[in-house]
Design an enzyme around this catalytic site. Structure first.
Site, PDB file in Angstrom:
ATOM      1  N   LEU A   1      -0.690   0.097  -0.484  1.00 38.49           N
ATOM      2  CA  LEU A   1       0.711  -0.159  -0.811  1.00 38.49           C
ATOM      3  C   LEU A   1       1.096  -1.519  -0.230  1.00 38.49           C
ATOM      4  O   LEU A   1       1.049  -1.715   0.977  1.00 38.49           O
ATOM      5  CB  LEU A   1       1.567   0.938  -0.177  1.00 38.49           C
ATOM      6  CG  LEU A   1       2.987   1.182  -0.663  1.00 38.49           C
ATOM      7  CD1 LEU A   1       3.005   1.606  -2.113  1.00 38.49           C
ATOM      8  CD2 LEU A   1       3.649   2.231   0.214  1.00 38.49           C
ATOM      9  N   HIS A   2       1.473  -2.465  -1.111  1.00 39.66           N
ATOM     10  CA  HIS A   2       1.793  -3.787  -0.565  1.00 39.66           C
ATOM     11  C   HIS A   2       2.810  -4.582  -1.380  1.00 39.66           C
ATOM     12  O   HIS A   2       3.343  -5.573  -0.898  1.00 39.66           O
ATOM     13  CB  HIS A   2       0.518  -4.638  -0.469  1.00 39.66           C
ATOM     14  CG  HIS A   2       0.028  -5.146  -1.790  1.00 39.66           C
ATOM     15  ND1 HIS A   2      -0.660  -4.346  -2.676  1.00 39.66           N
ATOM     16  CD2 HIS A   2       0.153  -6.352  -2.382  1.00 39.66           C
ATOM     17  CE1 HIS A   2      -0.955  -5.055  -3.747  1.00 39.66           C
ATOM     18  NE2 HIS A   2      -0.474  -6.276  -3.608  1.00 39.66           N
ATOM     19  N   ARG A   3       3.114  -4.190  -2.607  1.00 39.08           N
ATOM     20  CA  ARG A   3       3.969  -5.024  -3.457  1.00 39.08           C
ATOM     21  C   ARG A   3       5.406  -5.032  -2.943  1.00 39.08           C
ATOM     22  O   ARG A   3       5.931  -3.994  -2.521  1.00 39.08           O
ATOM     23  CB  ARG A   3       3.919  -4.555  -4.906  1.00 39.08           C
ATOM     24  CG  ARG A   3       2.556  -4.802  -5.537  1.00 39.08           C
ATOM     25  CD  ARG A   3       2.591  -4.773  -7.033  1.00 39.08           C
ATOM     26  NE  ARG A   3       1.271  -5.083  -7.563  1.00 39.08           N
ATOM     27  CZ  ARG A   3       0.850  -6.292  -7.885  1.00 39.08           C
ATOM     28  NH1 ARG A   3       1.661  -7.321  -7.741  1.00 39.08           N
ATOM     29  NH2 ARG A   3      -0.359  -6.479  -8.360  1.00 39.08           N
TER      30      ARG A   3
ATOM     31  N   ASP B   1      -0.556   0.437  -5.640  1.00 37.37           N
ATOM     32  CA  ASP B   1       0.231  -0.468  -6.482  1.00 37.37           C
ATOM     33  C   ASP B   1      -0.548  -1.761  -6.721  1.00 37.37           C
ATOM     34  O   ASP B   1       0.003  -2.770  -7.138  1.00 37.37           O
ATOM     35  CB  ASP B   1       1.606  -0.765  -5.866  1.00 37.37           C
ATOM     36  CG  ASP B   1       1.545  -1.366  -4.479  1.00 37.37           C
ATOM     37  OD1 ASP B   1       0.439  -1.713  -4.001  1.00 37.37           O
ATOM     38  OD2 ASP B   1       2.606  -1.505  -3.839  1.00 37.37           O
TER      39      ASP B   1
END
Length: 375
Positions: A212-214, A292
């Site tokens: 998860l990074h966006r 993501d």
């Protein structure tokens, strides 16, 4: 025989994965230098990726670091301009859709240096994503557009780009994946290496890998809180472990929004960022992926692993057609339906994705050499 000069530009770790096969495929008739903008700025992780992918030390490193999109674009533009004036390459190769990609392409265009864009034509049609703008602008100023799937070709045609600039060559990410598959290790050994003083009962096909990074998911408290709560519910419902290598941006925001308590669950195993080979092995041995990331959608489809994409759309529709990619966005019902389908062991059909065969880099290099000789 004339020896042509080429500059390959990378800025983030996904870029490293994409450029490595190209560097391996380049022959002696093309003199190549590597520029790292430093858009990803974790020196320790950079060293791991460069070592694992057998990438040579960059000839140039701008050390741009973090900042807003405008800041990064400005810093990269100035640095790339300086290097292009000094090195004077015959072609610039850019990959992906990050700020380094667009900034380098803009400078090359202004200096009348041909641009080869690897991973062209992908479109999410979500213009709130900075990456979508980067993709579109880079494609429209590049001379050689290398696509991963036929839908990308159609997107470019729809935007009025001439057919003689578009080359369907396959997926460069899959070149790296196939090259490293023979280095498989068990997930238990990976976890023992990451946590040598702890023991986790980790079984093949009985854990979930989460990334998860966006910004759309981690920069707003309510959205990040929603995702973490949904993850916790999945872990509790199915009594399944979730491995969570936490991106630095995500880690900072979890702390800033005081959401650490949601992750206080023995089945949610939080990890520091991990290298490429460890990531591939965790995908390979998992039950399914929650992500993501665009690249992980492709890797999951190739490895025949279900993928639940925590975004409203995907620029990689082929992973839905040939893989098992469930795009669920922020819809709790869609997310639960996708996970229930996967956990029920419903039969999922996978197809062989055209030209995702590990030979994309060879096709790219041959096309570039032909272009340079004919120019």
């Amino acid at each position: 025989m004339k020896k042509f000069k080429c500059l390959c530009v990378v800025g983030t770790r996904p870029n490293f994965i994409k450029i490595a096969p190209i560097l391996r495929a380049i022959d002696k008739s093309l003199y190549v230098k590597l520029l790292h903008t430093g858009q990803h700025y974790d020196n320790f992780m950079d060293r791991i990726f460069f070592r694992e992918l057998s990438i040579k030390k960059p000839d140039f490193n701008l050390g741009v670091g973090s900042g807003s999109h405008s800041y990064q674009l400005a810093k990269i533009t100035l640095g790339v301009e300086r290097i292009l004036k000094k090195y004077k390459p015959h072609i610039v190769i850019v990959v992906g859709d990050v700020n380094s990609t667009l900034a380098s392409a803009l400078v090359a265009k202004r200096m009348n240096i041909p641009i080869a864009h690897v991973e062209s034509g992908l479109r999410s049609f979500d213009h709130s994503m900075p990456e979508e703008t980067n993709r579109i602008l880079t494609d429209h100023i590049s001379q050689l557009l290398f696509t991963t799937e036929k839908s990308a070709n159609q997107n470019l045609k729809n935007e009025g780009i001439k057919l003689n600039r578009i080359y369907f060559v396959g997926n460069i990410m899959i070149d790296s994946l196939f090259y490293h598959l023979n280095k498989k290790i068990t997930p238990q050994k990976i976890i023992q290496k990451l946590f040598p003083k702890k023991k986790f009962e980790l079984v093949k096909n009985n854990y979930v890998l989460l990334t998860l990074h966006r910004p759309q998911n981690v920069d707003k408290k309510e959205q990040l809180k929603f995702i973490l709560n949904e993850i916790k519910k999945i872990s509790d419902k199915f009594k399944i472990k979730i491995l969570f290598p936490i991106h630095p941006r995500t880690k900072r925001n979890i702390k800033r929004f005081n959401l650490q308590n949601i992750l206080n669950n023995k089945r949610i195993i939080c990890l520091s960022p991990i290298g490429y080979i460890d990531t591939i092995n965790l995908i390979y041995n998992s039950k399914f992926i929650l992500t993501d990331s665009g690249g992980m959608q492709e890797e999951a489809a190739t490895l025949k692993k279900p993928c639940v994409t925590l975004r409203q759309s995907t620029e990689r529709p082929i992973t839905i057609k040939y893989g098992s990619n469930f795009v669920v966005g922020s819809n709790s019902s869609k997310l639960n339906k996708a996970v229930n389908t996967i956990m029920s062991n419903a039969r999922i059909r996978y197809g062989r994705i055209p030209l995702w065969d590990g030979k994309t880099a060879e096709r790219i290099v041959k096309t570039i050499m032909r272009y340079l000789k004919e120019a």
